[in-house]
Design a protein around this motif. Structure first.
Motif, PDB file in Angstrom:
ATOM      1  N   ILE A 196       1.277  -1.098  -0.343  1.00  0.00           N
ATOM      2  CA  ILE A 196      -0.033  -0.207  -0.208  1.00  0.00           C
ATOM      3  C   ILE A 196       1.030   1.466  -0.160  1.00  0.00           C
ATOM      4  O   ILE A 196       1.872   1.232   0.864  1.00  0.00           O
ATOM      5  N   ALA A 197       0.801   2.209  -1.621  1.00  0.00           N
ATOM      6  CA  ALA A 197       1.359   3.550  -1.219  1.00  0.00           C
ATOM      7  C   ALA A 197       0.464   4.275  -0.905  1.00  0.00           C
ATOM      8  O   ALA A 197      -0.553   4.705  -0.793  1.00  0.00           O
ATOM      9  N   VAL A 198       1.471   5.479   0.334  1.00  0.00           N
ATOM     10  CA  VAL A 198       0.868   6.135   0.470  1.00  0.00           C
ATOM     11  C   VAL A 198       0.699   8.187  -0.024  1.00  0.00           C
ATOM     12  O   VAL A 198       2.700   7.668   0.019  1.00  0.00           O
ATOM     13  N   VAL A 238      -4.929  20.115  -9.700  1.00  0.00           N
ATOM     14  CA  VAL A 238      -4.726  18.439  -8.572  1.00  0.00           C
ATOM     15  C   VAL A 238      -5.253  16.987  -8.645  1.00  0.00           C
ATOM     16  O   VAL A 238      -4.591  15.962  -8.418  1.00  0.00           O
ATOM     17  N   ALA A 239      -5.972  17.117  -9.772  1.00  0.00           N
ATOM     18  CA  ALA A 239      -6.951  16.182  -9.809  1.00  0.00           C
ATOM     19  C   ALA A 239      -6.012  14.746 -10.459  1.00  0.00           C
ATOM     20  O   ALA A 239      -5.404  14.036 -10.268  1.00  0.00           O
ATOM     21  N   ALA A 240      -4.733  15.760 -11.610  1.00  0.00           N
ATOM     22  CA  ALA A 240      -4.092  14.854 -12.675  1.00  0.00           C
ATOM     23  C   ALA A 240      -2.682  14.580 -11.912  1.00  0.00           C
ATOM     24  O   ALA A 240      -2.647  13.436 -12.017  1.00  0.00           O
ATOM     25  N   ALA A 241      -2.863  15.592 -10.705  1.00  0.00           N
ATOM     26  CA  ALA A 241      -1.631  14.987  -9.627  1.00  0.00           C
ATOM     27  C   ALA A 241      -2.014  13.783  -9.195  1.00  0.00           C
ATOM     28  O   ALA A 241      -1.417  13.105  -8.580  1.00  0.00           O
ATOM     29  N   VAL A 242      -3.379  13.709  -8.296  1.00  0.00           N
ATOM     30  CA  VAL A 242      -3.856  12.513  -7.451  1.00  0.00           C
ATOM     31  C   VAL A 242      -3.800  10.920  -7.901  1.00  0.00           C
ATOM     32  O   VAL A 242      -3.433  10.006  -7.692  1.00  0.00           O
ATOM     33  N   LEU A 243      -4.249  11.738  -9.387  1.00  0.00           N
ATOM     34  CA  LEU A 243      -4.913  10.272 -10.446  1.00  0.00           C
ATOM     35  C   LEU A 243      -3.455   9.558 -10.255  1.00  0.00           C
ATOM     36  O   LEU A 243      -3.298   8.427 -10.130  1.00  0.00           O
ATOM     37  N   TRP A 244      -2.103  10.507 -10.733  1.00  0.00           N
ATOM     38  CA  TRP A 244      -0.729   9.860 -11.391  1.00  0.00           C
ATOM     39  C   TRP A 244      -0.499   9.335 -10.240  1.00  0.00           C
ATOM     40  O   TRP A 244       0.001   7.890  -9.636  1.00  0.00           O
ATOM     41  N   ALA A 250       3.119   4.793  -9.616  1.00  0.00           N
ATOM     42  CA  ALA A 250       3.779   6.206  -8.504  1.00  0.00           C
ATOM     43  C   ALA A 250       4.115   5.082  -7.276  1.00  0.00           C
ATOM     44  O   ALA A 250       4.502   5.928  -6.089  1.00  0.00           O
ATOM     45  N   GLN A 251       4.130   3.918  -7.135  1.00  0.00           N
ATOM     46  CA  GLN A 251       4.790   3.361  -5.452  1.00  0.00           C
ATOM     47  C   GLN A 251       6.355   4.196  -5.379  1.00  0.00           C
ATOM     48  O   GLN A 251       5.842   3.837  -4.537  1.00  0.00           O
ATOM     49  N   TRP A 252       6.981   4.314  -6.603  1.00  0.00           N
ATOM     50  CA  TRP A 252       8.052   4.620  -5.656  1.00  0.00           C
ATOM     51  C   TRP A 252       8.381   6.229  -5.478  1.00  0.00           C
ATOM     52  O   TRP A 252       9.455   6.678  -4.645  1.00  0.00           O
ATOM     53  N   SER A 253       7.395   6.501  -4.729  1.00  0.00           N
ATOM     54  CA  SER A 253       6.548   7.996  -4.206  1.00  0.00           C
ATOM     55  C   SER A 253       5.727   7.486  -3.930  1.00  0.00           C
ATOM     56  O   SER A 253       5.458   9.433  -2.885  1.00  0.00           O
ATOM     57  N   SER A 254       5.715   6.910  -2.926  1.00  0.00           N
ATOM     58  CA  SER A 254       5.208   6.534  -1.683  1.00  0.00           C
ATOM     59  C   SER A 254       6.252   7.071  -0.703  1.00  0.00           C
ATOM     60  O   SER A 254       7.115   7.760   0.108  1.00  0.00           O
ATOM     61  N   GLY A 255       5.344   8.010   0.210  1.00  0.00           N
ATOM     62  CA  GLY A 255       5.931   8.753   1.270  1.00  0.00           C
ATOM     63  C   GLY A 255       5.915  10.415   0.194  1.00  0.00           C
ATOM     64  O   GLY A 255       6.142  11.089   1.567  1.00  0.00           O
ATOM     65  N   THR A 256       5.600  10.824  -0.259  1.00  0.00           N
ATOM     66  CA  THR A 256       5.930  12.102  -0.800  1.00  0.00           C
ATOM     67  C   THR A 256       4.535  13.296  -0.823  1.00  0.00           C
ATOM     68  O   THR A 256       4.031  12.489  -0.226  1.00  0.00           O
ATOM     69  N   ILE A 257       5.062  13.952  -0.658  1.00  0.00           N
ATOM     70  CA  ILE A 257       4.165  15.566  -0.208  1.00  0.00           C
ATOM     71  C   ILE A 257       4.111  16.098  -1.479  1.00  0.00           C
ATOM     72  O   ILE A 257       5.811  17.009  -1.485  1.00  0.00           O
ATOM     73  N   LEU A 258       3.441  16.178  -2.701  1.00  0.00           N
ATOM     74  CA  LEU A 258       3.861  16.870  -3.800  1.00  0.00           C
ATOM     75  C   LEU A 258       2.792  17.805  -3.916  1.00  0.00           C
ATOM     76  O   LEU A 258       2.144  18.351  -3.820  1.00  0.00           O
ATOM     77  N   ASP A 259       3.924  19.244  -3.961  1.00  0.00           N
ATOM     78  CA  ASP A 259       3.310  20.591  -4.106  1.00  0.00           C
ATOM     79  C   ASP A 259       2.570  20.693  -5.620  1.00  0.00           C
ATOM     80  O   ASP A 259       3.481  20.419  -6.797  1.00  0.00           O
ATOM     81  N   VAL A 260       1.150  21.024  -4.955  1.00  0.00           N
ATOM     82  CA  VAL A 260       1.161  21.861  -7.142  1.00  0.00           C
ATOM     83  C   VAL A 260       0.308  22.812  -6.372  1.00  0.00           C
ATOM     84  O   VAL A 260      -0.869  23.265  -6.046  1.00  0.00           O
TER      85      VAL A 260
END
Length: 268
Positions: A196-198, A238-244, A250-260
Motif C-alpha cells: 500500500i503506497a501512501v 490537482v486531480a491529475a496529480a492525485v490520479l498519478w 507511482a509506488q516509488w513516490s510513496s511517502g512524498t508530499i507533492l507540491d501542486v
C-alpha cells in the motif's frame, strides 16, 4: 463489460491499473468532483462521499463516464462513521483499492489575536475532527480492507501549501494539514510492506465555485500574482496529480508530499 472484483486488470506488482474501486471523500463538488471525474475517466468505479450536499453528489455521479459508481453520505466528525463509510464503499464497489482523503474543513478566520476563546476552541475542534482524525480513521479502515483483499492499494491525502507557509488567519487549518502530511508519511512506512503506497498533494489556491468570489478585484489579482504563471489552479490540475499518485507507476513516490501550487510557494 465492466470488470468485477475478480476481473480487475492488475499490473506486475499486483496493484490494479484501471477498473479500480475508489473512494473519494468530499466529492460533491469542487476538487472532489474533478477527482471523481478523473478516476472515472481512467476506467475506475467511484464511491462519492458527501457530508450534506447529497443532490450535488448525485448530480456529479450521474455525469461520470462509465458505470458502477455510487453516492454515500457520512458525517466525518463522527469517528464511527469513518469505518462505516469504508465498509459501505467496499460493499457497493466489491472492494476498495484507492482512498482519496479530500474532504476538509476551513472555518471562518480565527487568528490568535482577537478571536474569542469559544470560537477558537470550536475552530480547532472542527478542523482536527475533519482534517486529521477523519483521514486517520478512514485510512485505518481502508488499509485493513486492502490488506485482507491482497494486492496492495493506494491512499492519497489532499493537504495544503498552508502547512508549510503558515496560515496566520486560519492556524487550525494550517496545523491540521501539516498533521495530515505527517500522517501520510507515517502510513507510507507502516503500510509499504503490504503493497500500500501512501502520498499527499499540497495544493495552493484552487478556483472552485465556493471560493470563486475571491478571484475578483484586488484580492483576485493578488492571488493570481502569487504564481509566475499568473493564475490560480483549476481543480483538474490537482486531480491529475492525485490520479498519478494513485497509479501503479507511482509506488516509488510513496511517502512524498507533492507540491501542486504553480510555484506560488517553494519549500527548501
Amino acid at each position: 463489460m465492466e470488470p468485477t472484483a475478480d476481473q480487475t486488470p492488475v499490473t506486475g506488482d499486483g496493484f490494479p491499473g484501471s477498473g479500480r474501486r475508489v473512494l473519494v471523500t468530499g466529492a460533491a463538488g469542487g476538487l472532489g468532483r474533478a477527482l471523481a471525474r478523473a478516476f472515472a475517466a481512467n476506467g475506475d468505479r467511484v464511491a462519492l462521499h458527501y457530508a450534506s450536499r447529497r443532490a450535488e453528489a448525485e448530480e456529479t455521479a450521474a455525469a461520470l463516464p462509465g458505470g458502477g459508481h455510487t453516492v454515500l453520505g457520512a458525517d466525518l466528525t463522527d469517528a464511527a462513521r469513518a469505518g462505516s463509510l469504508v465498509e459501505a464503499a467496499a460493499e457497493a464497489l466489491g472492494g476498495i483499492d484507492v482512498l482519496v482523503n479530500n474532504a476538509a474543513a476551513r472555518t471562518a478566520a480565527h487568528p490568535p489575536v482577537g478571536t474569542p476563546a469559544a470560537d477558537w476552541v470550536a475552530a480547532w475542534e472542527r478542523h482536527v475532527a475533519v482534517n486529521l482524525l477523519a483521514p486517520a480513521h478512514l485510512s485505518h479502515a481502508a488499509a485493513q480492507r486492502m490488506i485482507a483483499q491482497g494486492g496492495g492499494g493506494r491512499i492519497v491525502n489532499v493537504g495544503s501549501r498552508g502547512a508549510f507557509r503558515g496560515e496566520p488567519d486560519h492556524p487550525a487549518y494550517g496545523a491540521t494539514k501539516a498533521g495530515l502530511h505527517a500522517l501520510g508519511q507515517s502510513l507510507a512506512v507502516a503500510l509499504g510492506p503490504h503493497g500500500i503506497a501512501v502520498a499527499s498533494v499540497a495544493p495552493g489556491f484552487i478556483d472552485t465555485d465556493r471560493v470563486a468570489h475571491r478571484l475578483s478585484g484586488a484580492e483576485g489579482e493578488e492571488l493570481r500574482s502569487q504564481s509566475p504563471f499568473g493564475r490560480v489552479a483549476v481543480p483538474e490540475d490537482v486531480a491529475a496529480a492525485v490520479l498519478w499518485l494513485a497509479s501503479p507507476q507511482a509506488q516509488w513516490s510513496s511517502g512524498t508530499i507533492l507540491d501542486v501550487n504553480g510555484a506560488s510557494y517553494l519549500r527548501t
